[in-house]
Write a protein that holds these residues in place. Structure first.
Motif, short mmCIF file in Angstrom:
data_model
loop_
_atom_site.label_atom_id
_atom_site.label_comp_id
_atom_site.label_asym_id
_atom_site.label_seq_id
_atom_site.Cartn_x
_atom_site.Cartn_y
_atom_site.Cartn_z
N MET A 40 52.73 58.64 74.97
CA MET A 40 51.96 59.06 73.80
C MET A 40 51.83 57.91 72.81
SD MET A 40 53.40 62.92 73.25
CE MET A 40 52.86 64.25 74.33
N ALA A 41 52.89 57.11 72.67
CA ALA A 41 52.82 55.92 71.81
C ALA A 41 51.75 54.97 72.33
CB ALA A 41 54.18 55.24 71.75
N ALA A 42 51.69 54.81 73.64
CA ALA A 42 50.67 53.94 74.24
C ALA A 42 49.27 54.47 73.96
CB ALA A 42 50.91 53.80 75.74
N TYR A 43 49.09 55.77 74.03
CA TYR A 43 47.79 56.37 73.69
C TYR A 43 47.41 56.02 72.26
CZ TYR A 43 44.45 59.79 72.02
OH TYR A 43 43.36 60.37 71.42
N PHE A 44 48.35 56.21 71.34
CA PHE A 44 48.06 55.92 69.93
C PHE A 44 47.77 54.44 69.71
CE2 PHE A 44 50.35 60.02 68.89
CZ PHE A 44 49.22 60.66 68.41
N GLU A 45 48.47 53.56 70.42
CA GLU A 45 48.16 52.12 70.32
C GLU A 45 46.72 51.86 70.72
OE1 GLU A 45 49.76 49.47 69.08
OE2 GLU A 45 51.51 50.65 68.54
N ALA A 46 46.30 52.47 71.83
CA ALA A 46 44.93 52.28 72.33
C ALA A 46 43.90 52.85 71.36
CB ALA A 46 44.78 52.92 73.70
N GLU A 47 44.30 53.84 70.56
CA GLU A 47 43.40 54.46 69.59
C GLU A 47 43.49 53.80 68.20
OE1 GLU A 47 41.11 57.02 70.16
OE2 GLU A 47 41.60 56.48 72.24
N ASP A 48 44.21 52.69 68.11
CA ASP A 48 44.38 51.97 66.84
C ASP A 48 45.02 52.85 65.76
OD1 ASP A 48 43.29 49.56 67.83
OD2 ASP A 48 41.26 50.36 67.52
N MET A 69 56.02 58.09 67.63
CA MET A 69 56.37 58.46 69.01
C MET A 69 57.42 57.53 69.61
SD MET A 69 55.11 61.26 69.99
CE MET A 69 53.84 62.43 69.55
N ARG A 70 57.40 56.27 69.22
CA ARG A 70 58.44 55.35 69.70
C ARG A 70 59.81 55.78 69.19
NH1 ARG A 70 56.18 49.42 70.51
NH2 ARG A 70 53.99 49.91 70.88
N VAL A 71 59.86 56.20 67.94
CA VAL A 71 61.12 56.70 67.38
C VAL A 71 61.54 57.95 68.15
CG1 VAL A 71 62.16 57.81 65.34
CG2 VAL A 71 60.85 55.68 65.09
N GLN A 72 60.58 58.82 68.43
CA GLN A 72 60.91 60.04 69.18
C GLN A 72 61.43 59.69 70.57
OE1 GLN A 72 60.89 63.03 67.74
NE2 GLN A 72 61.81 63.89 69.57
N ALA A 73 60.83 58.69 71.21
CA ALA A 73 61.30 58.26 72.53
C ALA A 73 62.75 57.76 72.46
CB ALA A 73 60.38 57.18 73.09
N LEU A 123 57.61 60.47 78.26
CA LEU A 123 56.40 61.14 77.76
C LEU A 123 56.02 60.61 76.38
CD1 LEU A 123 54.24 63.40 77.88
CD2 LEU A 123 55.98 64.94 76.94
N TYR A 124 57.01 60.51 75.49
CA TYR A 124 56.70 60.06 74.13
C TYR A 124 56.31 58.58 74.10
CZ TYR A 124 58.31 64.68 72.95
OH TYR A 124 58.45 66.05 72.89
N LYS A 125 56.81 57.81 75.03
CA LYS A 125 56.39 56.42 75.15
C LYS A 125 54.92 56.37 75.60
CE LYS A 125 58.77 52.56 74.79
NZ LYS A 125 59.08 51.93 73.55
#
Length: 174
Positions: free
Chosen positions: A27-35, A43-47, A23-25
């Motif tokens: 979310m990290a992908a979402y944030f990457e797409a949102e710059d 989120m990567r640390v959380q993952a 899930l947190y990965k």
């Protein structure tokens, strides 16, 4: 020795911990797409933390004479409306995890499995930290709602988070 009921419940929680990493990965992908690379890094640390939590369950089950079973993991939610929405959803997920950990502790106590209770105590304490961490970011995001400069400042702050594995953790057991 683990009862079948406790072993099954521990395996289910191991799956939940690995799902949390997934899930947190996402979310990290979402944030990457949102710059928003800082929130992605957060989120990567959380993952990574959640992966170590899953490993802790794997190791405990094996060391306690049980059988670790890799259960199927559902696809996580990956679309959100804002950074606040992500952290709101994540905090709700952490409440779910806390509830599951508490129920596991109750089961271990009902079965008088002292080793499981000691093992689970680490997670009880960890969940207090998890909820506080997500809650703080959520509050900060609420404060800067609609302010792009504030969001970018929080993104930069989030990017400074680092992963520190729990003491005594290794991929070879323990």
């Amino acid at each position: 020795m683990l009862s079948q009921t406790l072993q099954d419940a521990l395996n289910e929680q191991m799956k939940n911990e690995f799902f949390s990493a997934y899930l947190y990965k996402a979310m990290a992908a979402y944030f990457e797409a949102e710059d928003l690379p800082g929130f992605s890094a957060w989120m990567r640390v959380q993952a990574m933390e959640e992966m170590t939590h899953g490993e802790k369950f794997f190791n405990f089950i094996c060391e306690a004479g049980g059988r670790a079973v890799m259960l199927p993991i559902d696809a996580p939610k990956g679309d959100y409306t804002s950074a606040y929405d992500v952290f709101d959803y994540a905090l709700e997920h952490e409440y779910f995890v806390t509830d599951r950990i508490n129920k596991l502790m109750d089961l271990a106590r009902d079965e008088s499995n002292h080793a499981a209770q000691i093992f689970l105590q680490w997670f009880v304490t960890e969940q207090v930290e998890e909820e506080a961490s997500f809650g703080l970011v959520k509050k900060k995001l609420k404060r800067v709602e609609g302010d792009g400069r504030g969001l970018l400042m929080l993104d930069q702050e989030a990017g400074s988070r680092t992963f520190v594995p729990p003491a005594g953790m290794s991929v070879t057991g323990g």
